[in-house]
Design an enzyme around this catalytic site. Structure first.
Site, PDB file in Angstrom:
ATOM      1  N   SER A 252     108.554  11.109  47.049  1.00 40.09           N
ATOM      2  CA  SER A 252     108.244   9.694  46.851  1.00 40.09           C
ATOM      3  C   SER A 252     107.528   9.536  45.518  1.00 40.09           C
ATOM      4  O   SER A 252     107.271  10.511  44.814  1.00 40.09           O
ATOM      5  CB  SER A 252     107.352   9.180  47.976  1.00 40.09           C
ATOM      6  OG  SER A 252     106.033   9.667  47.783  1.00 40.09           O
ATOM      7  N   LYS A 253     107.189   8.281  45.224  1.00 41.60           N
ATOM      8  CA  LYS A 253     106.538   7.990  43.944  1.00 41.60           C
ATOM      9  C   LYS A 253     105.240   8.772  43.766  1.00 41.60           C
ATOM     10  O   LYS A 253     104.815   9.029  42.647  1.00 41.60           O
ATOM     11  CB  LYS A 253     106.250   6.494  43.848  1.00 41.60           C
ATOM     12  CG  LYS A 253     107.503   5.694  43.595  1.00 41.60           C
ATOM     13  CD  LYS A 253     107.155   4.284  43.130  1.00 41.60           C
ATOM     14  CE  LYS A 253     108.388   3.399  43.196  1.00 41.60           C
ATOM     15  NZ  LYS A 253     108.263   2.321  44.149  1.00 41.60           N
ATOM     16  N   ARG A 254     104.623   9.124  44.881  1.00 44.56           N
ATOM     17  CA  ARG A 254     103.377   9.907  44.795  1.00 44.56           C
ATOM     18  C   ARG A 254     103.594  11.192  44.012  1.00 44.56           C
ATOM     19  O   ARG A 254     102.665  11.760  43.453  1.00 44.56           O
ATOM     20  CB  ARG A 254     102.873  10.297  46.197  1.00 44.56           C
ATOM     21  CG  ARG A 254     102.232   9.176  46.983  1.00 44.56           C
ATOM     22  CD  ARG A 254     101.785   9.681  48.338  1.00 44.56           C
ATOM     23  NE  ARG A 254     102.899  10.214  49.132  1.00 44.56           N
ATOM     24  CZ  ARG A 254     103.061  11.472  49.458  1.00 44.56           C
ATOM     25  NH1 ARG A 254     102.191  12.392  49.082  1.00 44.56           N
ATOM     26  NH2 ARG A 254     104.103  11.857  50.181  1.00 44.56           N
ATOM     27  N   HIS A 255     104.826  11.696  44.038  1.00 42.26           N
ATOM     28  CA  HIS A 255     105.097  12.966  43.369  1.00 42.26           C
ATOM     29  C   HIS A 255     105.393  12.811  41.875  1.00 42.26           C
ATOM     30  O   HIS A 255     105.726  13.773  41.212  1.00 42.26           O
ATOM     31  CB  HIS A 255     106.287  13.660  44.038  1.00 42.26           C
ATOM     32  CG  HIS A 255     106.016  14.065  45.459  1.00 42.26           C
ATOM     33  ND1 HIS A 255     106.543  13.405  46.542  1.00 42.26           N
ATOM     34  CD2 HIS A 255     105.240  15.046  45.958  1.00 42.26           C
ATOM     35  CE1 HIS A 255     106.115  13.975  47.656  1.00 42.26           C
ATOM     36  NE2 HIS A 255     105.326  14.968  47.334  1.00 42.26           N
ATOM     37  N   GLY A 256     105.274  11.595  41.371  1.00 40.47           N
ATOM     38  CA  GLY A 256     105.564  11.380  39.941  1.00 40.47           C
ATOM     39  C   GLY A 256     106.879  10.654  39.776  1.00 40.47           C
ATOM     40  O   GLY A 256     107.279   9.879  40.646  1.00 40.47           O
TER      41      GLY A 256
END
Ligand code: GLU
Length: 487
Positions: A252-256
């Site tokens: 997800s976006k949390r991973h960049g």
């Protein structure tokens, strides 16, 4: 029968890694089989779908090199390819299901449904439609209809049996029908739900294989029931495993960066991106890892998609990307670096072709992403360089460092030829004259010119930095070094 596959994105955002991989697998399968790749825009969610997102998805596909045989902009025999333009198709199939007794109208209001769901939750039951409108008598149904209240269309799910299929990736998958409730086919606003529109379109567009992410597995039994109710043969299904971030959680976006566009901005080239995406859950022989899009299209098979989750590994992406940068011919590599630096507001065009080529050559293997041109090549792009102070202090403390650096500045300032060969010969001669190892003088020069302990070849660095800037940096560095011999 020739293969027809589709990529069917909902235009609610950018083209993300998961969607791009799905698009790629479908494209590759179509190419491998000499089939047709269809692009269909699933835009029935009016609140979330935007034209900008459709555009971003099309741009992302084009950037990756995934052209479509039918779809937006190119047309085709089975269009239109936007679901919002296909209402007549859904209406026709809805009428077919109604006539066959596989669907019924439902007048339950949103409030009623919410209240019943809450009661189910209180009793510890799974939320499901209770079939209230399925049980209406003909007279009751007529009365509802006559009232003019808006009705949804629901699928009359069989209470028994199972919906099963042989998934190319996962083998036999089955769901008991009793766990599937009477889901909505057409909402009260007349728009079809995803499951219904997807089946109607896949059927009408003669899709033979549905290749998609495993987040759709729970939709498949419902879709199979609709195919059966329409008396149609379903396509073959292949559900690719999910993509995890390095921490083992769904990517997800949390991973960049997760959108294809964002990777382009990070200096990933399309060749590297498609190769990396292909390997996210697919492998050829467990050995060969580098493929061009054309090479992939020759060897791709659905059977080699793995059932285990794939882990998104940024290091690997950069490695694959670096390999593809290396494979490009030099002129093309230079063009990509130029375009990237221009997009970053650091155009290098003005320095002329020989300089640009020498710059890219000097970066050599350090160029794993185009963004490395900006970091590794910072010494040549910016007037000021960031300095590794610790390394600088250590080198500066050596006896004679300052005088040697000054002498090198004098030489560089006066070297009439100013070529790689003259710079190298002069630097080595100077070191010998001063009784220093050439490596020591080069180390000082490197810190003075790039601020770092490691860099591309020092003579390339000198040449690319240019006489004036190189001289100024060497003098400035010398001025910061301790004067005279330590006692
Ligand atoms: N519009 C759906 C999605 O974007 C398509 C799923 C499918 O391929 O059936 O997830």
């Amino acid at each position: 029968m020739s293969v027809r596959v589709r990529f069917a994105p909902s235009p609610t955002g950018f083209l993300h890694v998961g969607g791009a991989r799905t698009a790629l697998y479908n494209w590759l399968f179509a190419r491998a089989k000499g089939g047709t790749f269809v692009l269909r825009i699933e835009d029935t969610d009016a609140d979330r779908s935007t034209d900008a997102s459709t555009q971003a998805i099309l741009d992302g596909m084009r950037w990756l090199g995934l052209s479509w045989d039918e779809g937006p902009g190119v047309g085709g025999e089975y269009g239109p390819y936007f679901q919002t333009e296909r209402r007549a198709h859904y209406e026709r199939r809805a009428a077919e299901l109604l006539a066959g007794g596989h669907a019924y109208h439902c007048w339950c209001t949103a409030d009623e449904l919410a209240a019943r769901r809450a009661a189910q939750a209180e009793r510890g039951e799974d939320p499901r439609y209770d079939g209230a409108c399925r049980r209406l008598s003909d007279a009751e149904r007529e009365a509802k209809r006559a009232s003019g209240a808006p009705a949804a269309l629901r699928f009359a799910c069989p209470a028994e049996g199972e919906s099963a299929w042989d998934d190319v990736v996962r083998g036999r998958v089955s769901f008991r029908n009793e766990v599937l409730d009477d889901f909505v086919l057409v909402r009260t606003d007349g728009l079809p739900t995803y499951n219904f529109a997807c089946v109607v379109d896949d059927l009408d567009m003669r899709i033979t294989h549905v290749v998609r992410g495993d987040d759709h597995i729970s939709n498949t039994p419902r879709q199979l029931l609709i195919y059966a109710a329409l008396g149609a043969t379903p396509p073959v299904f292949a559900h690719a495993s999910m993509i995890l971030g390095p921490d083992g959680k769904r990517l997800s976006k949390r991973h960049g960066a997760t959108s294809v566009e964002a990777f382009g901005e990070l200096g990933i080239v399309p060749e590297g991106m498609v190769n990396f995406l292909a390997l996210l859950g697919w492998s050829y022989d467990g050995k060969q890892e580098l493929f061009s899009l054309d090479e992939l299209a020759k060897v791709f098979t659905l059977e080699k998609i793995g059932a285990n989750p794939a882990v998104f590994d940024t290091q690997k992406l950069e490695w694959v990307n670096g390999q593809h940068l290396k494979r490009l011919d030099e002129g093309e590599r230079v063009r990509r670096v130029k375009a990237f630096l221009a997009s970053r507001g650091r155009p290098i065009d003005g320095r002329g072709e020989p300089w640009c080529t020498a710059f890219v050559r000097a970066l050599g293997e350090r160029l794993r992403t185009l963004a490395d041109a900006e970091t590794v090549g910072a010494f040549a792009l910016a007037d000021e360089v960031a300095c590794d102070e610790e390394a600088f202090a250590a080198a500066a403390a050596k006896s004679g460092a300052r005088a040697a650096t000054e002498a090198l500045a004098d030489f560089v300032e006066r070297d009439a030829e100013f070529s790689l060969a003259s710079l190298e010969a002069g630097t080595r001669a100077l070191a010998a004259e001063r009784g220093m190892k050439a490596g020591e003088l080069i180390g000082l020069a490197r810190l003075a010119l790039t601020g770092q302990k490691t860099s591309p070849g020092i003579f390339e660095v000198l040449w690319l930095t240019g006489r004036e800037r190189a001289t100024a940096r060497l003098r400035a560095a010398a001025a910061r070094m301790p004067a005279g011999e330590p006692t």
